[in-house]
Design a protein around this motif. Structure first.
Motif, mmCIF file in Angstrom:
data_model
loop_
_atom_site.group_PDB
_atom_site.id
_atom_site.type_symbol
_atom_site.label_atom_id
_atom_site.label_comp_id
_atom_site.label_asym_id
_atom_site.label_seq_id
_atom_site.Cartn_x
_atom_site.Cartn_y
_atom_site.Cartn_z
ATOM 1 N N VAL A 150 71.541 4.469 1.371
ATOM 2 C CA VAL A 150 72.586 3.741 2.091
ATOM 3 C C VAL A 150 72.966 4.536 3.349
ATOM 4 C CG1 VAL A 150 75.020 3.082 2.032
ATOM 5 C CG2 VAL A 150 73.522 2.436 0.147
ATOM 6 N N MET A 151 73.144 5.851 3.185
ATOM 7 C CA MET A 151 73.486 6.682 4.347
ATOM 8 C C MET A 151 72.411 6.590 5.419
ATOM 9 S SD MET A 151 74.975 10.156 2.610
ATOM 10 C CE MET A 151 75.197 10.968 4.183
ATOM 11 N N LEU A 152 71.153 6.627 4.968
ATOM 12 C CA LEU A 152 70.051 6.600 5.933
ATOM 13 C C LEU A 152 69.986 5.252 6.653
ATOM 14 C CD1 LEU A 152 67.485 8.459 3.703
ATOM 15 C CD2 LEU A 152 68.376 9.294 5.892
ATOM 16 N N ALA A 153 70.139 4.181 5.887
ATOM 17 C CA ALA A 153 70.027 2.848 6.494
ATOM 18 C C ALA A 153 71.188 2.609 7.464
ATOM 19 C CB ALA A 153 69.995 1.772 5.410
ATOM 20 N N VAL A 154 72.383 3.004 7.052
ATOM 21 C CA VAL A 154 73.550 2.777 7.904
ATOM 22 C C VAL A 154 73.441 3.591 9.191
ATOM 23 C CG1 VAL A 154 76.018 3.290 8.045
ATOM 24 C CG2 VAL A 154 75.132 2.047 6.077
ATOM 25 N N SER A 155 72.996 4.844 9.067
ATOM 26 C CA SER A 155 72.899 5.671 10.273
ATOM 27 C C SER A 155 71.757 5.187 11.172
ATOM 28 C CB SER A 155 72.729 7.146 9.911
ATOM 29 O OG SER A 155 71.599 7.334 9.087
ATOM 30 N N LEU A 156 70.661 4.747 10.563
ATOM 31 C CA LEU A 156 69.560 4.214 11.368
ATOM 32 C C LEU A 156 69.986 2.941 12.096
ATOM 33 C CD1 LEU A 156 66.603 4.274 12.276
ATOM 34 C CD2 LEU A 156 66.017 3.002 10.212
ATOM 35 N N ASN A 157 70.838 2.161 11.441
ATOM 36 C CA ASN A 157 71.284 0.908 12.046
ATOM 37 C C ASN A 157 72.038 1.157 13.360
ATOM 38 O OD1 ASN A 157 71.777 -1.811 12.420
ATOM 39 N ND2 ASN A 157 72.633 -2.142 10.393
ATOM 40 N N LEU A 158 72.711 2.282 13.453
ATOM 41 C CA LEU A 158 73.430 2.586 14.696
ATOM 42 C C LEU A 158 72.468 2.563 15.888
ATOM 43 C CD1 LEU A 158 76.100 3.410 16.056
ATOM 44 C CD2 LEU A 158 75.487 5.775 15.637
ATOM 45 N N VAL A 159 71.291 3.173 15.713
ATOM 46 C CA VAL A 159 70.319 3.213 16.813
ATOM 47 C C VAL A 159 69.508 1.912 16.899
ATOM 48 C CG1 VAL A 159 68.155 4.292 17.541
ATOM 49 C CG2 VAL A 159 70.123 5.700 17.028
ATOM 50 N N THR A 160 69.076 1.430 15.751
ATOM 51 C CA THR A 160 68.185 0.272 15.775
ATOM 52 C C THR A 160 68.943 -1.037 15.950
ATOM 53 O OG1 THR A 160 66.623 1.438 14.413
ATOM 54 C CG2 THR A 160 66.403 -0.924 14.479
ATOM 55 N N GLY A 161 70.021 -1.192 15.202
ATOM 56 C CA GLY A 161 70.751 -2.452 15.253
ATOM 57 C C GLY A 161 71.768 -2.518 16.374
ATOM 58 N N PHE A 162 72.487 -1.431 16.600
ATOM 59 C CA PHE A 162 73.584 -1.495 17.557
ATOM 60 C C PHE A 162 73.165 -1.051 18.956
ATOM 61 C CE2 PHE A 162 75.561 -1.470 13.420
ATOM 62 C CZ PHE A 162 76.468 -2.512 13.562
ATOM 63 N N LEU A 163 72.341 0.011 19.037
ATOM 64 C CA LEU A 163 71.842 0.416 20.353
ATOM 65 C C LEU A 163 70.629 -0.426 20.744
ATOM 66 C CD1 LEU A 163 72.060 2.494 22.696
ATOM 67 C CD2 LEU A 163 70.444 3.913 21.428
ATOM 68 N N GLY A 164 69.947 -0.943 19.719
ATOM 69 C CA GLY A 164 68.822 -1.834 19.985
ATOM 70 C C GLY A 164 67.517 -1.126 20.302
ATOM 71 N N GLN A 165 67.343 0.105 19.810
ATOM 72 C CA GLN A 165 66.094 0.828 20.034
ATOM 73 C C GLN A 165 65.357 0.961 18.705
ATOM 74 O OE1 GLN A 165 65.450 1.724 23.138
ATOM 75 N NE2 GLN A 165 67.446 1.852 24.115
ATOM 76 N N LEU A 166 64.129 0.497 18.707
ATOM 77 C CA LEU A 166 63.323 0.548 17.495
ATOM 78 C C LEU A 166 62.812 1.972 17.285
ATOM 79 C CD1 LEU A 166 62.133 -1.341 15.329
ATOM 80 C CD2 LEU A 166 60.088 -1.445 16.726
ATOM 81 N N THR A 167 63.325 2.661 16.258
ATOM 82 C CA THR A 167 62.849 4.029 16.045
ATOM 83 C C THR A 167 62.213 4.159 14.668
ATOM 84 O OG1 THR A 167 64.934 4.830 15.136
ATOM 85 C CG2 THR A 167 64.659 4.982 17.517
ATOM 86 N N LEU A 168 61.226 5.044 14.599
ATOM 87 C CA LEU A 168 60.481 5.218 13.351
ATOM 88 C C LEU A 168 60.400 6.679 12.938
ATOM 89 C CD1 LEU A 168 57.575 2.647 13.807
ATOM 90 C CD2 LEU A 168 59.288 2.666 12.002
ATOM 91 N N GLY A 169 61.429 7.445 13.281
ATOM 92 C CA GLY A 169 61.372 8.868 12.942
ATOM 93 C C GLY A 169 62.549 9.339 12.120
ATOM 94 N N HIS A 170 63.232 8.407 11.493
ATOM 95 C CA HIS A 170 64.476 8.797 10.818
ATOM 96 C C HIS A 170 64.227 9.792 9.679
ATOM 97 C CE1 HIS A 170 68.651 8.003 11.262
ATOM 98 N NE2 HIS A 170 68.851 7.602 10.026
ATOM 99 N N ALA A 171 63.091 9.661 9.007
ATOM 100 C CA ALA A 171 62.774 10.596 7.924
ATOM 101 C C ALA A 171 62.625 12.024 8.459
ATOM 102 C CB ALA A 171 61.498 10.167 7.203
ATOM 103 N N GLY A 172 62.217 12.136 9.715
ATOM 104 C CA GLY A 172 62.097 13.465 10.337
ATOM 105 C C GLY A 172 63.443 14.148 10.453
ATOM 106 N N PHE A 173 64.454 13.396 10.864
ATOM 107 C CA PHE A 173 65.806 13.968 10.972
ATOM 108 C C PHE A 173 66.327 14.339 9.588
ATOM 109 C CE2 PHE A 173 65.861 10.903 14.664
ATOM 110 C CZ PHE A 173 65.558 11.874 15.593
ATOM 111 N N MET A 174 65.998 13.498 8.631
ATOM 112 C CA MET A 174 66.400 13.772 7.259
ATOM 113 C C MET A 174 65.756 15.077 6.780
ATOM 114 S SD MET A 174 65.552 11.527 3.929
ATOM 115 C CE MET A 174 66.335 11.845 2.345
#
Ligand SMILES: Nc1ncnc2c1ncn2[C@@H]1O[C@H](COP(=O)(O)OP(=O)(O)O)[C@@H](O)[C@H]1O
Ligand SMILES: [Mg+2]
Lengths: 327, 252
Positions: free
Chosen positions: A46-70
């Motif tokens: 849930v934490m990962l999806a919600v934080s990813l949504n900030l960039v992907t859903g709200f900023l509108g940038q498709l990113t595929l590296g969230h596991a790297g930050f994790m």
């Protein structure tokens, strides 16, 4: 706005009840260790999806590296707690903060070149960045254990701290979205040129979103590390980033409640149907295709699921969801 | 001192001179029209004086400050706001959110206050909510605040875009064909509104209009562009009878 206080009080009450119900179920062993494990994974996702949504859903940038930050958060925190001689709680708190800061720094470093790119290119850049992070973890095996993994990490994560940190994460990201800073981020998604024309420094706000998003992925990584007690770099490969993205897309880009529901469902489902867990990616893909065919904006679109609106249902109102922003 | 002054301003796109040698001055509180046939370079001029394009020659001086080299958003922060020929609203957002977003730079609270919802957050949010509604009332949009911007009819979208630009508290407002797509009665109503907002908000307005007769009524001064050059400037009566202007418009 006049119902704000009541609404907040209601949410807090609901959270406390949920929390104590789970604490009771866990302490009475109604929820066994296996299910508790799933619960932890759900909360971390849930934490990962919600934080990813900030960039992907709200900023509108498709990113595929969230596991790297994790991964950065996981390894940085584990490296710290393994050597720290501070009291456990203090050590864990510092580890969580360090994890967040390290991941946020990486978020900015990757965000800077991403500023110059658009669409698919950002996806490719962040995908490679995630894999580079994993590569670096394997390369510096002296510290990280490389591909043999890192073991004997103290088991500091438990239901209580993960639950409340998840709630804090959701609260912080929700609050950001409903502040002037969040409006700036959303404006960039809507139209970059128009956003700049109303005085928004789009470079700053893109980096801001990348940074906050990565911060919480790092914290989630730290919680994961201290729950799992061992880390394998392959935990954080691009498949995991894609899974997170699927959760966000599934729940609706720009809907936090959507991300929460999707993370919950998509984590729990394959685990509960344990025969199915090998086909998880297959299941995801099928679900994603179904969603894309029937509701391309995701389960919730950009709407937020609102408890008040359910109350409204009983009073005979029509709307089930609440539009972002009209408090 | 003029509010906006350009000296020898020009831009070239891959060999094509879209605009050259533009010298104009706009004084405070003026309502100025920028006219010219299609493709003359009017929108390009707006893009230059809002920092969307970087000039290849010349200077832009606003409020006594040299603007060359500044970023797009800085032009707005210094006091130039605009609308776009092809409306650029935040389409997925509601009417009021469109306007609130534009109050961004006039708000002060930090991300920290926003997250913890400190008193400064509540105070400023409440204030801009009221200001936004007040502004929307000027354009008779106050009953549509929770409507999605993309659901508005064309004429109201144009008005919302002007409201959004005004929310940034500009000294100079640039309107790129605000009447495009409107019928004659909507157009004359809009022109009245423009005159009202100039007085009410005490601002300077530069207005692009394709139709010459339309601007004659309300503008005090007119610049005429043709093939990227200013071919005439002055009061409407003089512009009307200027042979170069007549030729440019007949030749269209
Ligand atoms: N970004 C660009 N790249 C290339 N050519 C451009 C660009 N922007 C404008 N132009 C050219 O500049 C000229 C003037 O266009 P414009 O300013 O849009 O005219 P208008 O007076 O109708 O607003 C046109 O020939 C157009 O093709
Ligand atoms: Mg134009």
């Amino acid at each position: 706005m006049k119902n704000n206080f009541k609404y907040t009080a209601f949410i807090v009450l609901l959270l406390l009840v949920t929390y104590f119900v789970f604490v009771f179920l866990i302490s009475s062993k109604t929820i066994n260790n296996y299910y508790q494990g799933i619960l932890m994974l759900i909360m971390i996702n849930v934490m990962l999806a919600v934080s990813l949504n900030l960039v992907t859903g709200f900023l509108g940038q498709l990113t595929l590296g969230h596991a790297g930050f994790m991964a950065i958060g996981a390894y940085v925190s584990a490296l710290f707690t393994k050597v720290s001689e501070l009291p456990d709680i203090l050590s864990f708190v510092i580890a969580l903060i360090l994890a967040g800061i390290a991941a946020a720094a990486a978020g900015i470093i990757i965000g800077i070149p991403a500023l110059r790119l658009k669409g698919d290119y950002i996806a490719i850049l962040t995908l490679s960045a995630g894999e580079i992070i994993r590569g670096l973890i394997i390369y510096f095996d002296e510290y990280t254990g490389g591909s043999r993994g890192m073991k004997m990490i103290p088991a500091y994560s438990n239901f209580s701290n993960v639950f409340w940190i998840m709630i804090i994460t959701i609260f912080v990201i929700y609050s950001i979205i409903h502040s002037r800073h969040g409006r700036a981020v959303i404006a960039i998604r809507e139209d970059e040129i128009a956003a700049e024309s109303v005085g928004i420094n789009i470079v700053n706000y893109k980096l801001f979103a990348f940074c906050i998003s990565a911060f919480f992925a790092g914290v989630a990584g730290a919680l994961f590390a201290h729950y799992n007690t061992l880390l394998d770099p392959n935990n954080f490969d691009y498949n995991y980033s894609i899974e997170m993205l699927i959760m966000v897309v599934f729940g609706g880009m720009g809907s936090l409640t959507g991300s929460i529901v999707a993370a919950l469902g998509l984590t729990a489902l394959p685990q509960i149907l344990s025969d199915f867990s090998n086909y998880r990616m297959l299941l995801y893909s099928i679900l994603l295709i179904i969603i894309m065919l029937f509701k391309p904006s995701g389960l919730f679109g950009t709407h937020e699921f609102s408890i008040m609106a359910i109350g409204g249902l009983f009073k005979g109102k029509k709307s089930k969801t609440k539009k972002r922003g009209d408090l | 001192m003029p509010l906006l002054k350009t000296e020898n301003l020009g831009i070239t796109f891959g060999g094509l001179k879209a605009l050259s040698d533009v010298h104009v001055e706009i004084n405070e509180h003026e309502l100025v029209g920028l006219i010219g046939p299609n493709g003359a370079g009017k929108t390009t001029f707006f893009n230059l004086i809002t920092g969307v394009y970087t000039p290849t020659e010349g200077k832009i001086i606003f409020d006594g400050k040299l603007m060359n080299g500044k970023k797009n958003y800085q032009f707005n922060n210094i006091g130039i706001a605009r609308t776009f020929q092809n409306i650029r609203l935040f389409k997925g957002l509601t009417v009021i959110e469109n306007v609130k977003t534009a109050f961004h730079s006039s708000m002060k609270y930090s991300p920290f206050s926003g997250i913890l919802k400190l008193p400064s957050y509540w105070k400023e949010e409440k204030l801009i909510h009221e200001k936004a509604i007040e502004l929307l009332r000027v354009f008779s949009l106050e009953n549509l605040i929770n409507e999605n911007a993309s659901n508005l009819p064309y004429g109201q979208q144009r008005k919302l875009e002007i409201a959004r630009a005004l929310a940034t508290n500009p000294k100079l407002l640039l309107l790129d064909e605000p009447a495009a797509g409107m019928n004659p009665s909507e157009t004359s109503e809009l022109m009245e509104t423009i005159d009202i907002i100039r007085k009410r908000f005490n601002i300077t307005i530069l207005l692009i209009e394709h139709d010459m007769n339309l601007v004659m009524g309300i503008c005090e001064k007119i610049f005429v562009l043709d093939y990227g050059m200013i071919i005439a400037k002055g009061v409407p009566e003089k512009i009307k009878s200027n042979p170069k202007v007549i030729a440019a418009y007949l030749g269209e």
